[in-house]
Write a protein that holds these residues in place. Sequence first.
Motif, PDB file in Angstrom:
ATOM      1  N   ASP A 162       0.807  -1.222   0.000  1.00  0.00           N
ATOM      2  CA  ASP A 162       0.000   0.000   0.000  1.00  0.00           C
ATOM      3  C   ASP A 162       0.837   1.268   0.000  1.00  0.00           C
ATOM      4  O   ASP A 162       0.302   2.368  -0.170  1.00  0.00           O
ATOM      5  CB  ASP A 162      -0.945   0.014   1.215  1.00  0.00           C
ATOM      6  CG  ASP A 162      -0.198  -0.070   2.550  1.00  0.00           C
ATOM      7  OD1 ASP A 162       1.053  -0.017   2.548  1.00  0.00           O
ATOM      8  OD2 ASP A 162      -0.879  -0.201   3.583  1.00  0.00           O
ATOM      9  N   GLY A 163       2.144   1.178   0.190  1.00  0.00           N
ATOM     10  CA  GLY A 163       3.009   2.337   0.119  1.00  0.00           C
ATOM     11  C   GLY A 163       3.030   3.200   1.354  1.00  0.00           C
ATOM     12  O   GLY A 163       3.638   4.282   1.347  1.00  0.00           O
ATOM     13  N   GLU A 164       2.395   2.778   2.423  1.00  0.00           N
ATOM     14  CA  GLU A 164       2.310   3.599   3.634  1.00  0.00           C
ATOM     15  C   GLU A 164       3.372   3.256   4.670  1.00  0.00           C
ATOM     16  O   GLU A 164       3.648   4.052   5.553  1.00  0.00           O
ATOM     17  CB  GLU A 164       0.915   3.443   4.267  1.00  0.00           C
ATOM     18  CG  GLU A 164      -0.220   3.912   3.371  1.00  0.00           C
ATOM     19  CD  GLU A 164      -0.133   5.399   3.039  1.00  0.00           C
ATOM     20  OE1 GLU A 164       0.391   6.151   3.892  1.00  0.00           O
ATOM     21  OE2 GLU A 164      -0.576   5.799   1.955  1.00  0.00           O
ATOM     22  N   GLU A 183       8.168   1.541 -11.058  1.00  0.00           N
ATOM     23  CA  GLU A 183       8.956   1.093 -12.196  1.00  0.00           C
ATOM     24  C   GLU A 183       8.689  -0.363 -12.566  1.00  0.00           C
ATOM     25  O   GLU A 183       9.194  -0.834 -13.586  1.00  0.00           O
ATOM     26  CB  GLU A 183      10.443   1.289 -11.905  1.00  0.00           C
ATOM     27  CG  GLU A 183      10.869   2.742 -11.852  1.00  0.00           C
ATOM     28  CD  GLU A 183      10.583   3.464 -13.153  1.00  0.00           C
ATOM     29  OE1 GLU A 183      10.820   2.882 -14.228  1.00  0.00           O
ATOM     30  OE2 GLU A 183      10.107   4.608 -13.106  1.00  0.00           O
ATOM     31  N   THR A 184       7.958  -1.086 -11.759  1.00  0.00           N
ATOM     32  CA  THR A 184       7.618  -2.462 -12.123  1.00  0.00           C
ATOM     33  C   THR A 184       6.489  -2.513 -13.157  1.00  0.00           C
ATOM     34  O   THR A 184       6.193  -3.585 -13.668  1.00  0.00           O
ATOM     35  CB  THR A 184       7.194  -3.269 -10.891  1.00  0.00           C
ATOM     36  OG1 THR A 184       6.115  -2.592 -10.225  1.00  0.00           O
ATOM     37  CG2 THR A 184       8.348  -3.438  -9.931  1.00  0.00           C
ATOM     38  N   ARG A 185       5.877  -1.364 -13.451  1.00  0.00           N
ATOM     39  CA  ARG A 185       4.874  -1.333 -14.522  1.00  0.00           C
ATOM     40  C   ARG A 185       5.578  -1.446 -15.872  1.00  0.00           C
ATOM     41  O   ARG A 185       6.406  -0.604 -16.218  1.00  0.00           O
ATOM     42  CB  ARG A 185       4.075  -0.033 -14.473  1.00  0.00           C
ATOM     43  CG  ARG A 185       3.377   0.241 -13.148  1.00  0.00           C
ATOM     44  CD  ARG A 185       2.815   1.648 -13.167  1.00  0.00           C
ATOM     45  NE  ARG A 185       2.254   2.026 -11.887  1.00  0.00           N
ATOM     46  CZ  ARG A 185       1.935   3.276 -11.562  1.00  0.00           C
ATOM     47  NH1 ARG A 185       2.144   4.248 -12.436  1.00  0.00           N
ATOM     48  NH2 ARG A 185       1.427   3.552 -10.375  1.00  0.00           N
ATOM     49  N   ILE A 186       5.232  -2.464 -16.610  1.00  0.00           N
ATOM     50  CA  ILE A 186       5.875  -2.652 -17.916  1.00  0.00           C
ATOM     51  C   ILE A 186       5.415  -1.571 -18.898  1.00  0.00           C
ATOM     52  O   ILE A 186       6.187  -1.091 -19.725  1.00  0.00           O
ATOM     53  CB  ILE A 186       5.584  -4.063 -18.460  1.00  0.00           C
ATOM     54  CG1 ILE A 186       6.243  -5.099 -17.542  1.00  0.00           C
ATOM     55  CG2 ILE A 186       6.089  -4.227 -19.885  1.00  0.00           C
ATOM     56  CD1 ILE A 186       6.050  -6.527 -17.988  1.00  0.00           C
ATOM     57  N   TRP A 229      11.127   2.441  -2.212  1.00  0.00           N
ATOM     58  CA  TRP A 229      10.215   1.340  -2.510  1.00  0.00           C
ATOM     59  C   TRP A 229       9.055   1.790  -3.399  1.00  0.00           C
ATOM     60  O   TRP A 229       8.586   1.010  -4.234  1.00  0.00           O
ATOM     61  CB  TRP A 229       9.686   0.736  -1.202  1.00  0.00           C
ATOM     62  CG  TRP A 229      10.734  -0.016  -0.459  1.00  0.00           C
ATOM     63  CD1 TRP A 229      11.375   0.359   0.682  1.00  0.00           C
ATOM     64  CD2 TRP A 229      11.295  -1.279  -0.830  1.00  0.00           C
ATOM     65  NE1 TRP A 229      12.300  -0.584   1.065  1.00  0.00           N
ATOM     66  CE2 TRP A 229      12.271  -1.613   0.152  1.00  0.00           C
ATOM     67  CE3 TRP A 229      11.071  -2.166  -1.888  1.00  0.00           C
ATOM     68  CZ2 TRP A 229      13.004  -2.789   0.092  1.00  0.00           C
ATOM     69  CZ3 TRP A 229      11.812  -3.343  -1.945  1.00  0.00           C
ATOM     70  CH2 TRP A 229      12.765  -3.638  -0.962  1.00  0.00           C
ATOM     71  N   ARG A 230       8.601   3.034  -3.231  1.00  0.00           N
ATOM     72  CA  ARG A 230       7.549   3.533  -4.116  1.00  0.00           C
ATOM     73  C   ARG A 230       8.043   3.635  -5.549  1.00  0.00           C
ATOM     74  O   ARG A 230       7.296   3.372  -6.496  1.00  0.00           O
ATOM     75  CB  ARG A 230       7.059   4.894  -3.620  1.00  0.00           C
ATOM     76  CG  ARG A 230       6.186   4.822  -2.364  1.00  0.00           C
ATOM     77  CD  ARG A 230       5.985   6.185  -1.743  1.00  0.00           C
ATOM     78  NE  ARG A 230       5.179   6.113  -0.529  1.00  0.00           N
ATOM     79  CZ  ARG A 230       5.141   7.061   0.402  1.00  0.00           C
ATOM     80  NH1 ARG A 230       5.876   8.164   0.259  1.00  0.00           N
ATOM     81  NH2 ARG A 230       4.375   6.925   1.476  1.00  0.00           N
ATOM     82  N   ARG A 233       5.030   9.597  -3.852  1.00  0.00           N
ATOM     83  CA  ARG A 233       3.788   8.881  -3.547  1.00  0.00           C
ATOM     84  C   ARG A 233       3.082   8.413  -4.819  1.00  0.00           C
ATOM     85  O   ARG A 233       1.944   7.947  -4.760  1.00  0.00           O
ATOM     86  CB  ARG A 233       2.854   9.772  -2.731  1.00  0.00           C
ATOM     87  CG  ARG A 233       3.461  10.249  -1.419  1.00  0.00           C
ATOM     88  CD  ARG A 233       2.449  11.049  -0.619  1.00  0.00           C
ATOM     89  NE  ARG A 233       1.316  10.214  -0.249  1.00  0.00           N
ATOM     90  CZ  ARG A 233       1.279   9.452   0.831  1.00  0.00           C
ATOM     91  NH1 ARG A 233       2.326   9.411   1.638  1.00  0.00           N
ATOM     92  NH2 ARG A 233       0.222   8.723   1.118  1.00  0.00           N
ATOM     93  N   GLY A 234       3.737   8.580  -5.961  1.00  0.00           N
ATOM     94  CA  GLY A 234       3.140   8.144  -7.214  1.00  0.00           C
ATOM     95  C   GLY A 234       2.143   9.123  -7.805  1.00  0.00           C
ATOM     96  O   GLY A 234       1.421   8.774  -8.733  1.00  0.00           O
ATOM     97  N   GLU A 235       2.116  10.374  -7.309  1.00  0.00           N
ATOM     98  CA  GLU A 235       1.204  11.387  -7.827  1.00  0.00           C
ATOM     99  C   GLU A 235       1.893  12.178  -8.938  1.00  0.00           C
ATOM    100  O   GLU A 235       3.107  12.400  -8.908  1.00  0.00           O
ATOM    101  CB  GLU A 235       0.761  12.322  -6.702  1.00  0.00           C
ATOM    102  CG  GLU A 235       0.040  11.614  -5.564  1.00  0.00           C
ATOM    103  CD  GLU A 235      -0.121  12.490  -4.338  1.00  0.00           C
ATOM    104  OE1 GLU A 235      -0.982  12.183  -3.503  1.00  0.00           O
ATOM    105  OE2 GLU A 235       0.633  13.486  -4.221  1.00  0.00           O
TER     106      GLU A 235
END
Length: 428
Positions: A89-91, A170-173, A164-165, A190-192
């Motif tokens: 969950d990234g928290e 980056e694991t998205r192909i 880790w975020r 946070r991926g925003e």
Amino acid sequence: MADIPAAGTVPEMRRDEELTTADGRPLRVALRRSQRQLRRRAFYLVAPLLVFLLVTFGWPIANMIAGSVYNPEVAHFLPLTSSAISDWDGEDVPGEDVFAAMAMDMESGLANRTIGRAAGRINREIPGARSLVMGTARDLEDMQPPYREAFLAEDERWGDLEFWRLIKRETRIVTPAYYLLALDFEYNSRGEIVERPEIYQVYRQLFWRTAWMSLTITALCVLLGYPVAHLLATLPLKTSNVLMILVLLPFWTSLLVRTSAWIVLLQQQGVINDLLVWANIIDASGRIRMIYNQTGTIIAMTHILLPFMILPLYSVMKTIPPSYMRAARSLGATQFTAFTKVYMPLTIPGVAAGVLLVFILAIGYYITPALVGGESGIFISNLIAQNMQGTSAQLKLASALATILLVGVLFFYWLFNKLIGVDRLKFG
């Protein structure tokens, strides 16, 4: 006795009767078959050209677009970590399963010599990440489960949520990250999606600069090319042939030579500044800087692309009968009114063809801006070429920039077709 039709009349064919060919086949069937054969024959004739276009044009463009969103490095080289971290969950710091997967990926990556490529990709976003990953991988033999505590004891940076975020992202192909970067946006920790710091914003500015400079060059080509084309179309043939040779003469000279000639002419110690000083128009200490800036790019590219405007205009103007202008004058119009109301509307197809040709050529130019543009006069194509020679990530960024430029050109072509109509163009 059966009715005999009168002379000169054609007997009506009954509805249930159908025309047939000499061999008895229905005529409609025979015609359809003949048309199919003609279409098939035409397709076979153009098939080599179609294959050539697909191989040399369609496939490279499709490969470029795919490369701009394809991001396999981390997912392929850290497959177990990619699978384990997908539910995180990234928290908080990831659990033992993620650290154990990272340890196994490090072990196999060291054996296959692939862990460095994944670490290098992460290092481009977080400086120092490569040394963290490679250092821990080398000490992996001395570690024992649980790996979460072992990794954190090895280096406290393994507890950094941003790290880790980034790995999870980056694991998205398939990722739009390079398109965001090409528009001066990026992902935060946070991926925003956020706008990049102003100091790093360069791509949007280059896109706007490329667009307005290309439009400026196109406008100058229209202003300079229209009277030249009019002279070519109206002067006697002997004189117009000499002018046409002068128009075509630049095509006989290398583009590199023509651009280098403008460097000699426009530099501060060049020919033009020397003439201005000699004529006392400017002072010797106040020489004009006309090179290695936007001015130099506009002047050089206008000269280079001017023939592409003149030739379509000439091909249209040559077909306009001179009697149209004489008729307008005989009906009371002045020379200016006859020219603007009668002659100029007839040249619109040539103007439109020249504008389309010059703008599309200008927006993708590379050599001239690279030689005479300096820092403020380069185009987006120069930055694309620069990224093409870099790392894998830079190559993906170059593909994203080129795709955006391609979409922009296609949008301009669509808008041009809506406003003017491509079917009205005449290229000569």
